[in-house]
Design an enzyme around this catalytic site. Structure first.
Site, mmCIF file in Angstrom:
data_model
loop_
_atom_site.group_PDB
_atom_site.id
_atom_site.type_symbol
_atom_site.label_atom_id
_atom_site.label_comp_id
_atom_site.label_asym_id
_atom_site.label_seq_id
_atom_site.Cartn_x
_atom_site.Cartn_y
_atom_site.Cartn_z
ATOM 1 N N ASP A 7 39.064 41.685 37.048
ATOM 2 C CA ASP A 7 39.589 40.743 38.039
ATOM 3 C C ASP A 7 38.373 40.220 38.804
ATOM 4 O O ASP A 7 37.891 40.880 39.723
ATOM 5 C CB ASP A 7 40.561 41.453 38.975
ATOM 6 C CG ASP A 7 41.153 40.512 40.003
ATOM 7 O OD1 ASP A 7 41.565 39.408 39.618
ATOM 8 O OD2 ASP A 7 41.185 40.875 41.198
ATOM 9 N N GLU A 68 40.593 37.423 34.094
ATOM 10 C CA GLU A 68 41.524 36.466 34.683
ATOM 11 C C GLU A 68 40.958 35.057 34.557
ATOM 12 O O GLU A 68 39.811 34.805 34.904
ATOM 13 C CB GLU A 68 41.774 36.791 36.150
ATOM 14 C CG GLU A 68 42.766 35.852 36.814
ATOM 15 C CD GLU A 68 42.992 36.188 38.275
ATOM 16 O OE1 GLU A 68 42.456 35.477 39.141
ATOM 17 O OE2 GLU A 68 43.699 37.187 38.529
ATOM 18 N N ASP A 141 42.438 44.594 43.914
ATOM 19 C CA ASP A 141 41.627 44.057 42.817
ATOM 20 C C ASP A 141 41.588 45.025 41.637
ATOM 21 O O ASP A 141 41.570 44.604 40.477
ATOM 22 C CB ASP A 141 40.197 43.795 43.308
ATOM 23 C CG ASP A 141 40.168 42.980 44.586
ATOM 24 O OD1 ASP A 141 40.054 41.751 44.494
ATOM 25 O OD2 ASP A 141 40.282 43.582 45.663
#
Length: 209
Positions: A7, A68, A141
Site C-alpha cells: 500500500d 495499489e 496501511d
C-alpha cells in the site's frame, strides 16, 4: 502463491505477505510498515522505501508483488507521493524478475468485503477474519497491504482465464484473417504466363508437336 502486497505512501508504506490459493484458507507470513520522516529530502525518503521493500523481498521471497493502482485525488501532492512510492516498489520487484500486479482500491475493497465502498475499518475487520488474526493489523496501511495480497490471490485465477480467452480469441482472429487474405489472393502464374494446372488446348499441342 505467495504475494507481497504494498500500500504505497511516502510517510507510511504498508507491506504484507499472504500465501495460499483461491478457495482455500490463506496464511499471513508478515505485515508491517516502511516509514520515512516527513521532514527528510524526497530522494532520501525514496531510498529508505527502496531499502525497506528490498528487505521484505529478501526475507519472504514472494512470487508476485501486488500494488495499489494510483488514482486521481484532489490532493495532488498526496497523489505524487503515492505514485513515487509505488514506482519504487515496482522497480524493486521488476529488478528481480518478480511480476507486478496493480489493483484499484475499489477492486480490493470489493474482493475483501463484497463492496467497493467499504471503509478502512470494514477492510481491517475482514482481513482479520480472512487471515484468522487475533486483531486488525495496525496501522490501516498494513491492513490495506494484506487486503491487496488477498485480492490478488483471489482474482488471479479469473484474470488468468480472461487473459487466456483473449489470447485465444486473438489467435483465432489472426488465423481467420490469414485464411481470408489467402482466399482473396489471385492465383499465382508460372514463368510462361500460364496459371499452374491450366490445361493446354489441342491446337496448341499440335503446333508444339
Amino acid at each position: 502463491m505467495r504475494v507481497l502486497g504494498v500500500d504505497p505512501g511516502l510517510t507510511r508504506c504498508g507491506v504484507g505477505v499472504v500465501e495460499g490459493v483461491a478457495g482455500r484458507p490463506l496464511t499471513m507470513h508478515g505485515v508491517g510498515v516502511v516509514r520515512t520522516p516527513p521532514d527528510a529530502e524526497l530522494g532520501h525518503r525514496l531510498v529508505a522505501i527502496e531499502q525497506g521493500i528490498e528487505q521484505w523481498l529478501d526475507e519472504h521471497d514472494p512470487e508476485v508483488l501486488a500494488v495499489e493502482r494510483v488514482f486521481s485525488q484532489h490532493n495532488v501532492r498526496t497523489v505524487m507521493g503515492t505514485a513515487q512510492a509505488s514506482a519504487v516498489a515496482m522497480l524493486c520487484a521488476s529488478r528481480r524478475g518478480i511480476p507486478v500486479a496493480l489493483h484499484t482500491p475499489s477492486e480490493v475493497k470489493a474482493a475483501v468485503t463484497g463492496t467497493g465502498r467499504a471503509d478502512k475499518a470494514q477492510v481491517g475487520a475482514m482481513v482479520t477474519r480472512i487471515l484468522r488474526l487475533d486483531a486488525p493489523p495496525k496501522p490501516a496501511d498494513a491492513a490495506d497491504a494484506l487486503a491487496l495480497a488477498i485480492c490478488h490471490i483471489w482474482r488471479a485465477p479469473a484474470q488468468n482465464r480472461l487473459q487466456q480467452a483473449v489470447a485465444q480469441n486473438r489467435l483465432q482472429q489472426a488465423v481467420a484473417r490469414h485464411a481470408a487474405q489467402t482466399a482473396a489472393r489471385p492465383p499465382a502464374k508460372s514463368p510462361t504466363g500460364k496459371t499452374p494446372g491450366a490445361k493446354t488446348s489441342t491446337a496448341q499441342k499440335g503446333r508444339t508437336a
